[in-house]
Design a protein around this motif. Structure first.
Motif, PDB file in Angstrom:
ATOM      1  N   ASP A   1       0.776  -1.270   0.116  1.00 21.81           N
ATOM      2  CA  ASP A   1      -0.007   0.002   0.309  1.00 21.81           C
ATOM      3  C   ASP A   1       1.075   1.403  -0.028  1.00 21.81           C
ATOM      4  N   ALA A   2       2.428   1.376   0.278  1.00 23.11           N
ATOM      5  CA  ALA A   2       2.838   2.135   0.318  1.00 23.11           C
ATOM      6  C   ALA A   2       3.092   2.869  -0.991  1.00 23.11           C
ATOM      7  N   GLY A   3       2.767   4.261  -1.364  1.00 20.85           N
ATOM      8  CA  GLY A   3       2.929   5.562  -1.891  1.00 20.85           C
ATOM      9  C   GLY A   3       0.832   6.092  -2.148  1.00 20.85           C
ATOM     10  N   ARG A   4       0.661   5.111  -1.545  1.00 19.36           N
ATOM     11  CA  ARG A   4      -1.574   5.180  -2.080  1.00 19.36           C
ATOM     12  C   ARG A   4      -2.103   5.325  -0.835  1.00 19.36           C
ATOM     13  N   LEU A   5      -3.321   6.294  -0.893  1.00 21.76           N
ATOM     14  CA  LEU A   5      -4.125   6.633   0.985  1.00 21.76           C
ATOM     15  C   LEU A   5      -5.117   5.267  -0.175  1.00 21.76           C
TER      16      LEU A   5
ATOM     17  N   ALA B   1      -8.880  12.975   1.604  1.00 21.59           N
ATOM     18  CA  ALA B   1      -8.333  12.976   1.353  1.00 21.59           C
ATOM     19  C   ALA B   1      -9.339  13.224   0.725  1.00 21.59           C
ATOM     20  N   ILE B   2     -10.028  12.896   0.462  1.00 21.28           N
ATOM     21  CA  ILE B   2     -11.501  12.862  -0.712  1.00 21.28           C
ATOM     22  C   ILE B   2     -11.616  14.700  -0.079  1.00 21.28           C
ATOM     23  N   LEU B   3     -12.346  14.112   1.444  1.00 23.16           N
ATOM     24  CA  LEU B   3     -12.708  15.699   2.400  1.00 23.16           C
ATOM     25  C   LEU B   3     -11.651  16.642   2.263  1.00 23.16           C
ATOM     26  N   ALA B   4     -10.688  16.482   2.132  1.00 20.64           N
ATOM     27  CA  ALA B   4      -9.827  17.540   1.838  1.00 20.64           C
ATOM     28  C   ALA B   4      -9.975  18.777   0.199  1.00 20.64           C
ATOM     29  N   GLU B   5     -10.455  17.350  -0.853  1.00 20.86           N
ATOM     30  CA  GLU B   5     -10.338  18.161  -2.308  1.00 20.86           C
ATOM     31  C   GLU B   5     -11.922  19.112  -2.258  1.00 20.86           C
ATOM     32  N   LEU B   6     -12.383  18.252  -1.301  1.00 22.65           N
ATOM     33  CA  LEU B   6     -13.967  18.340  -1.385  1.00 22.65           C
ATOM     34  C   LEU B   6     -13.952  19.966  -1.516  1.00 22.65           C
ATOM     35  N   ALA B   7     -12.942  20.757  -0.095  1.00 19.00           N
ATOM     36  CA  ALA B   7     -12.593  21.714   0.239  1.00 19.00           C
ATOM     37  C   ALA B   7     -13.044  22.738  -0.701  1.00 19.00           C
TER      38      ALA B   7
ATOM     39  N   GLU C   1     -15.320  14.791 -12.103  1.00 23.02           N
ATOM     40  CA  GLU C   1     -14.875  15.796 -11.594  1.00 23.02           C
ATOM     41  C   GLU C   1     -14.053  15.732 -10.791  1.00 23.02           C
ATOM     42  N   MET C   2     -13.970  15.034  -9.524  1.00 23.63           N
ATOM     43  CA  MET C   2     -13.287  14.612  -8.343  1.00 23.63           C
ATOM     44  C   MET C   2     -12.782  13.411  -8.197  1.00 23.63           C
ATOM     45  N   ALA C   3     -13.480  12.363  -9.255  1.00 23.67           N
ATOM     46  CA  ALA C   3     -12.253  11.672  -9.965  1.00 23.67           C
ATOM     47  C   ALA C   3     -11.168  12.074 -10.437  1.00 23.67           C
TER      48      ALA C   3
ATOM     49  N   ARG D   1     -17.314   5.567  -3.399  1.00 21.71           N
ATOM     50  CA  ARG D   1     -17.154   5.414  -1.785  1.00 21.71           C
ATOM     51  C   ARG D   1     -16.661   5.737  -0.193  1.00 21.71           C
ATOM     52  N   ALA D   2     -15.858   6.400  -0.619  1.00 22.72           N
ATOM     53  CA  ALA D   2     -15.546   7.957   0.222  1.00 22.72           C
ATOM     54  C   ALA D   2     -16.195   9.067   0.471  1.00 22.72           C
ATOM     55  N   LEU D   3     -16.924   9.207  -0.697  1.00 23.54           N
ATOM     56  CA  LEU D   3     -17.692  10.766  -0.813  1.00 23.54           C
ATOM     57  C   LEU D   3     -19.414   9.964   0.280  1.00 23.54           C
ATOM     58  N   ALA D   4     -19.823   8.438   0.076  1.00 24.82           N
ATOM     59  CA  ALA D   4     -20.464   7.813   0.864  1.00 24.82           C
ATOM     60  C   ALA D   4     -20.756   8.472   2.007  1.00 24.82           C
ATOM     61  N   SER D   5     -19.601   7.736   3.181  1.00 24.86           N
ATOM     62  CA  SER D   5     -19.321   7.636   3.880  1.00 24.86           C
ATOM     63  C   SER D   5     -19.010   9.233   4.794  1.00 24.86           C
TER      64      SER D   5
END
Length: 262
Positions: free
Chosen positions: A11-15, A23-29, A39-41, A53-57
């Motif tokens: 998993d090194a190098g990926r979230l 990370a998705i929350l930070a991008e949404l802001a 666009e988010m993807a 899935r991240a947005l659903a959470s």
């Protein structure tokens, strides 16, 4: 078992897990007007199913939602928590760094004070570097509002016109601290009017002989009502009032870095 976002091994190098969601929350802001899933993807460089899935959470806990155009935006629960935390932070703690920066930059004493009736209370203070002349003011100390720069700055907001100033001053005695102290309602109204127009207040040896000061409002807990005022005070023989006034734009800019966004 909850994935805590540890990036080891393959998993090194990926979230992963919580890290990806944050990370998705930070991008949404970064998209106050909203953003589509596609666009988010692209912005997150992640597959659409993963981002969905991240947005659903986030949506499950009220941290994200979809507006009327089908775009994702920060949810009300996230904003509520953010503003509640922001409002709860002690203003004197938040303003501490700017006071120290001002004291270091100008070699003079910086204060943060609030208005309490007819007086100001000093909530925080930063002295200049070791070796410079320091003022005798203390945190928790009080001074009359009508003859201090911080006080006049805050009174100019609390007393919005001459009639209100007259009513406020008419029922109290304005103590004369020095030969320069304003002691009449008419003179105070004129001083507060000038303060509103220029956006800063001055103390030309009005509270203490030999001490000059400028003050600007500090909007630490509200974008429209100052929580207090920040000042830079100096012995007149070392730093003239005109020199302090020249620095008002820079002082205001330093304070603005710590204020509530408008």
């Amino acid at each position: 078992m909850v994935d805590d976002g540890d990036t080891t091994g393959e998993d090194a190098g990926r979230l992963v897990g919580a890290g990806r969601v944050l990370a998705i929350l930070a991008e949404l802001a970064r998209h106050p007007d909203g953003v589509t899933l596609e666009e988010m993807a692209r912005a997150a460089a992640s597959p659409k199913p993963t981002v969905h899935r991240a947005l659903a959470s986030l949506a499950r806990f009220g941290f994200a939602t979809r507006n009327g155009r089908g775009h994702y935006v920060l949810g009300d629960e996230f904003l509520r928590l953010a503003f509640a935390h922001h409002e709860a932070r002690p203003d004197h703690v938040r303003v501490g760094p700017v006071l120290h920066s001002l004291a270091e930059r100008y070699g003079e004493t910086a204060h943060y004070a609030i208005l309490d009736g007819a007086t100001v209370v000093y909530r925080s203070k930063a002295d200049p570097p070791l070796g410079a002349v320091k003022l005798t003011s203390t945190v928790g100390g009080r001074n009359p509002a009508h003859c201090t720069a911080v006080g006049k700055m805050l009174l100019s907001h609390a007393l919005p016109d001459d009639a209100v100033v007259a009513a406020w001053a008419g029922g109290r005695s304005l103590e004369r601290r020095t030969g320069n102290t304003v002691t009449t309602a008419r003179a105070l109204a004129a001083e507060l009017r000038a303060t509103r127009e220029r956006g800063y207040a001055i103390d030309d040896q009005e509270n203490e002989p030999g001490i000059v000061c400028v003050a600007v409002p500090a909007f630490l807990t509200s974008p429209t009502v100052p929580s207090g005022a920040v000042s830079v005070s100096a012995p007149a023989y070392r730093t003239s009032l005109s020199r302090l006034v020249e620095q008002v734009p820079a002082i205001r800019a330093m304070v603005a870095e710590h204020e509530t966004p408008r």
